[in-house]
Design a protein around this motif. Structure first.
Motif, PDB file in Angstrom:
ATOM      1  N   GLY A 157      -0.790  22.287  47.102  1.00  0.00           N
ATOM      2  CA  GLY A 157      -1.855  21.557  48.262  1.00  0.00           C
ATOM      3  C   GLY A 157      -2.253  21.592  49.556  1.00  0.00           C
ATOM      4  N   LYS A 158      -1.085  21.146  50.117  1.00  0.00           N
ATOM      5  CA  LYS A 158      -1.577  20.655  51.173  1.00  0.00           C
ATOM      6  C   LYS A 158      -0.580  21.847  52.611  1.00  0.00           C
ATOM      7  CE  LYS A 158      -0.458  15.388  50.100  1.00  0.00           C
ATOM      8  NZ  LYS A 158       0.039  14.817  50.437  1.00  0.00           N
ATOM      9  N   VAL A 159      -1.532  21.632  53.529  1.00  0.00           N
ATOM     10  CA  VAL A 159      -0.614  22.791  54.167  1.00  0.00           C
ATOM     11  C   VAL A 159      -0.807  21.913  55.971  1.00  0.00           C
ATOM     12  CG1 VAL A 159      -2.320  25.060  55.593  1.00  0.00           C
ATOM     13  CG2 VAL A 159      -1.840  25.101  53.398  1.00  0.00           C
ATOM     14  N   GLY A 160       0.324  22.417  56.558  1.00  0.00           N
ATOM     15  CA  GLY A 160       0.107  21.945  58.381  1.00  0.00           C
ATOM     16  C   GLY A 160      -0.280  22.306  59.219  1.00  0.00           C
ATOM     17  N   THR A 161      -1.005  22.543  60.391  1.00  0.00           N
ATOM     18  CA  THR A 161      -2.037  23.101  60.917  1.00  0.00           C
ATOM     19  C   THR A 161      -1.122  22.649  62.294  1.00  0.00           C
ATOM     20  OG1 THR A 161      -3.438  20.735  61.770  1.00  0.00           O
ATOM     21  CG2 THR A 161      -3.777  22.811  60.015  1.00  0.00           C
ATOM     22  N   ASN A 162      -0.056  22.137  62.339  1.00  0.00           N
ATOM     23  CA  ASN A 162       0.513  21.492  63.780  1.00  0.00           C
ATOM     24  C   ASN A 162       2.193  21.183  63.300  1.00  0.00           C
ATOM     25  OD1 ASN A 162       0.562  18.794  63.400  1.00  0.00           O
ATOM     26  ND2 ASN A 162      -1.710  18.655  63.571  1.00  0.00           N
ATOM     27  N   PRO A 163       3.003  21.059  64.562  1.00  0.00           N
ATOM     28  CA  PRO A 163       4.323  20.650  64.545  1.00  0.00           C
ATOM     29  C   PRO A 163       4.730  19.450  63.609  1.00  0.00           C
ATOM     30  CG  PRO A 163       4.341  21.756  66.027  1.00  0.00           C
ATOM     31  CD  PRO A 163       3.410  21.485  66.346  1.00  0.00           C
ATOM     32  N   ASP A 164       3.625  18.380  64.025  1.00  0.00           N
ATOM     33  CA  ASP A 164       3.586  16.715  63.382  1.00  0.00           C
ATOM     34  C   ASP A 164       3.672  16.922  61.562  1.00  0.00           C
ATOM     35  OD1 ASP A 164       4.849  15.492  65.913  1.00  0.00           O
ATOM     36  OD2 ASP A 164       2.800  15.871  66.666  1.00  0.00           O
ATOM     37  N   GLU A 165       2.286  17.969  61.318  1.00  0.00           N
ATOM     38  CA  GLU A 165       2.253  17.801  59.870  1.00  0.00           C
ATOM     39  C   GLU A 165       3.327  17.722  59.262  1.00  0.00           C
ATOM     40  OE1 GLU A 165      -2.973  17.916  60.461  1.00  0.00           O
ATOM     41  OE2 GLU A 165      -1.434  19.852  60.114  1.00  0.00           O
ATOM     42  N   ALA A 166       3.970  19.708  59.640  1.00  0.00           N
ATOM     43  CA  ALA A 166       4.689  20.558  58.729  1.00  0.00           C
ATOM     44  C   ALA A 166       5.976  19.581  59.140  1.00  0.00           C
ATOM     45  CB  ALA A 166       4.796  21.438  60.232  1.00  0.00           C
ATOM     46  N   LEU A 167       5.987  18.904  59.768  1.00  0.00           N
ATOM     47  CA  LEU A 167       7.568  18.451  59.463  1.00  0.00           C
ATOM     48  C   LEU A 167       7.627  16.984  58.375  1.00  0.00           C
ATOM     49  CD1 LEU A 167      10.639  17.602  59.967  1.00  0.00           C
ATOM     50  CD2 LEU A 167       9.564  16.295  62.466  1.00  0.00           C
ATOM     51  N   ALA A 168       6.321  16.580  58.204  1.00  0.00           N
ATOM     52  CA  ALA A 168       5.803  15.689  58.035  1.00  0.00           C
ATOM     53  C   ALA A 168       6.077  15.690  56.373  1.00  0.00           C
ATOM     54  CB  ALA A 168       4.910  14.325  58.145  1.00  0.00           C
ATOM     55  N   LEU A 169       5.615  16.962  55.962  1.00  0.00           N
ATOM     56  CA  LEU A 169       5.116  17.828  54.732  1.00  0.00           C
ATOM     57  C   LEU A 169       6.857  18.494  53.979  1.00  0.00           C
ATOM     58  CD1 LEU A 169       1.922  20.004  55.730  1.00  0.00           C
ATOM     59  CD2 LEU A 169       2.253  17.774  54.011  1.00  0.00           C
ATOM     60  N   VAL A 170       7.537  18.424  55.323  1.00  0.00           N
ATOM     61  CA  VAL A 170       9.372  18.819  54.713  1.00  0.00           C
ATOM     62  C   VAL A 170       9.504  17.580  54.063  1.00  0.00           C
ATOM     63  CG1 VAL A 170      10.819  19.503  55.819  1.00  0.00           C
ATOM     64  CG2 VAL A 170       9.146  21.009  56.332  1.00  0.00           C
ATOM     65  N   LYS A 171       9.515  16.370  54.608  1.00  0.00           N
ATOM     66  CA  LYS A 171       9.904  15.019  54.307  1.00  0.00           C
ATOM     67  C   LYS A 171       9.689  15.041  52.868  1.00  0.00           C
ATOM     68  CE  LYS A 171      11.671  13.852  58.867  1.00  0.00           C
ATOM     69  NZ  LYS A 171      11.205  12.951  60.139  1.00  0.00           N
ATOM     70  N   GLN A 172       8.401  15.317  52.830  1.00  0.00           N
ATOM     71  CA  GLN A 172       7.900  14.579  51.071  1.00  0.00           C
ATOM     72  C   GLN A 172       8.328  15.489  50.258  1.00  0.00           C
ATOM     73  OE1 GLN A 172       3.570  14.244  51.841  1.00  0.00           O
ATOM     74  NE2 GLN A 172       3.833  13.268  54.143  1.00  0.00           N
ATOM     75  N   VAL A 173       8.637  16.278  50.281  1.00  0.00           N
ATOM     76  CA  VAL A 173       9.352  17.291  49.298  1.00  0.00           C
ATOM     77  C   VAL A 173      10.512  16.832  48.388  1.00  0.00           C
ATOM     78  CG1 VAL A 173      10.290  19.957  48.906  1.00  0.00           C
ATOM     79  CG2 VAL A 173       8.616  19.565  50.244  1.00  0.00           C
ATOM     80  N   ASP A 174       9.765  16.824  47.489  1.00  0.00           N
ATOM     81  CA  ASP A 174      10.239  16.551  45.966  1.00  0.00           C
ATOM     82  C   ASP A 174      11.926  17.311  45.490  1.00  0.00           C
ATOM     83  OD1 ASP A 174      11.692  16.152  43.145  1.00  0.00           O
ATOM     84  OD2 ASP A 174      11.576  14.096  44.351  1.00  0.00           O
ATOM     85  N   ASP A 175      12.656  17.300  45.983  1.00  0.00           N
ATOM     86  CA  ASP A 175      13.409  18.384  45.301  1.00  0.00           C
ATOM     87  C   ASP A 175      14.077  18.744  44.016  1.00  0.00           C
ATOM     88  OD1 ASP A 175      14.569  17.820  48.441  1.00  0.00           O
ATOM     89  OD2 ASP A 175      16.589  17.105  47.779  1.00  0.00           O
ATOM     90  N   ALA A 176      13.517  18.021  43.233  1.00  0.00           N
ATOM     91  CA  ALA A 176      13.855  18.161  41.604  1.00  0.00           C
ATOM     92  C   ALA A 176      12.268  18.527  41.403  1.00  0.00           C
ATOM     93  CB  ALA A 176      14.114  16.769  41.165  1.00  0.00           C
ATOM     94  N   GLN A 177      11.420  18.222  41.530  1.00  0.00           N
ATOM     95  CA  GLN A 177       9.403  18.972  41.595  1.00  0.00           C
ATOM     96  C   GLN A 177       9.830  20.249  42.695  1.00  0.00           C
ATOM     97  OE1 GLN A 177       6.973  18.058  39.732  1.00  0.00           O
ATOM     98  NE2 GLN A 177       7.217  19.802  40.149  1.00  0.00           N
TER      99      GLN A 177
END
Length: 277
Positions: free
Chosen positions: A117-137
């Motif tokens: 449900g989250k979407v990044g609108t700038n590189p800082d937000e996008a990188l933060a979202l990448v880091k939050q991804v749970d591999d198993a999920q």
């Protein structure tokens, strides 16, 4: 510049998937590859261009995540189907437009949301979202997407594939590693796996698309990926363009129309050959 490599052979079953343990999928893709976080963020600028009007609808998968489903006009199952995996921005309207583009070519396209449900609108937000991804999920979401494509009465997928760009390109490769039933996987400049043992779980045919000017995935890394695919006996084709990272994203500042059009022609032919036969 374009370099083509064919490797023909059979691949092995993925035992973790077979035993119902999706969390045992290989290590998650690197967020930034061979460059620093700041350098990687500098490679990405999201333009303000409006995406084309969407043609699909939101659906819910068995893991509780939402996805964007788009179908060929007037089509009825069974259909060839593709799991679409977003860039590091998330499941935005531009990725949904890619799914619509695949539906127009005759595929049921299901764009997953690994950010829930989250979407990044700038590189800082996008990188933060990448880091939050749970591999198993994330793996559970991809397995749920595949199950949806196989079971939904509108689709009843005959053959299935995956496609992704950047962050999604790495996960497209891992989708092939996690789902032995997959017939095809397209990786647009996703950070590759270069361990032949990990790649040997793949049964799908693989198309890798990279840019020779991409500092996050330099040519030597692409060569190591090709070598590993060959050693793992994975049927594959790797194509390199004289272009930068994210060159195929029309909503990005590094979009290269000529290279992107050629890459799409490669992708279209590959998917038709592997999923429509």
């Amino acid at each position: 510049m374009k370099r083509l490599t064919w490797v023909l052979a059979a691949a092995l079953m993925f035992t973790a998937c077979a035993t119902g343990k999706p969390s045992e999928v290989a290590r998650a893709p690197s967020a930034t590859g061979a460059v620093s976080e700041e350098e990687f963020k500098a490679m990405h600028t999201l333009r303000k261009d409006a995406a084309p009007e969407r043609k699909g609808q939101q659906v819910e998968l068995s893991d509780g995540s939402k996805a964007y489903l788009t179908l060929p006009p007037n089509a009825k199952g069974p259909l060839p189907a593709i799991i679409v995996i977003h860039e590091w921005w998330g499941l935005n309207e531009h990725v949904q437009a890619w799914a619509d583009r695949l539906a127009a070519e005759g595929y049921a396209a299901l764009a997953v949301d690994l950010y829930r449900g989250k979407v990044g609108t700038n590189p800082d937000e996008a990188l933060a979202l990448v880091k939050q991804v749970d591999d198993a999920q994330a793996t559970k979401t991809l397995l749920a997407a595949h199950a949806f494509l196989k079971s939904d009465p509108r689709i009843q997928a005959t053959r299935t594939g995956s496609i992704g760009w950047c962050f999604g390109g790495g996960w497209s490769l891992r989708t092939a590693m996690a789902i032995p039933e997959l017939s095809a996987a397209v990786i647009y400049y996703g950070h590759p796996v270069t361990d032949p043992q990990e790649l040997s779980t793949i049964k799908a045919q693989v198309l890798g698309i990279f840019g020779t000017k991409d500092k996050s995935i330099p040519p030597e890394t692409v060569q190591a990926f090709e070598k590993a695919l060959s050693e793992a006996n994975v049927r594959s084709r790797v194509v390199e363009y004289d272009a930068d990272h994210a060159f195929a994203n029309p909503s990005g500042a590094r979009y290269d129309e000529r290279a992107a059009a050629s890459a799409w022609a490669e992708t279209s032919a590959f998917l038709a050959r592997t999923l429509k036969r």
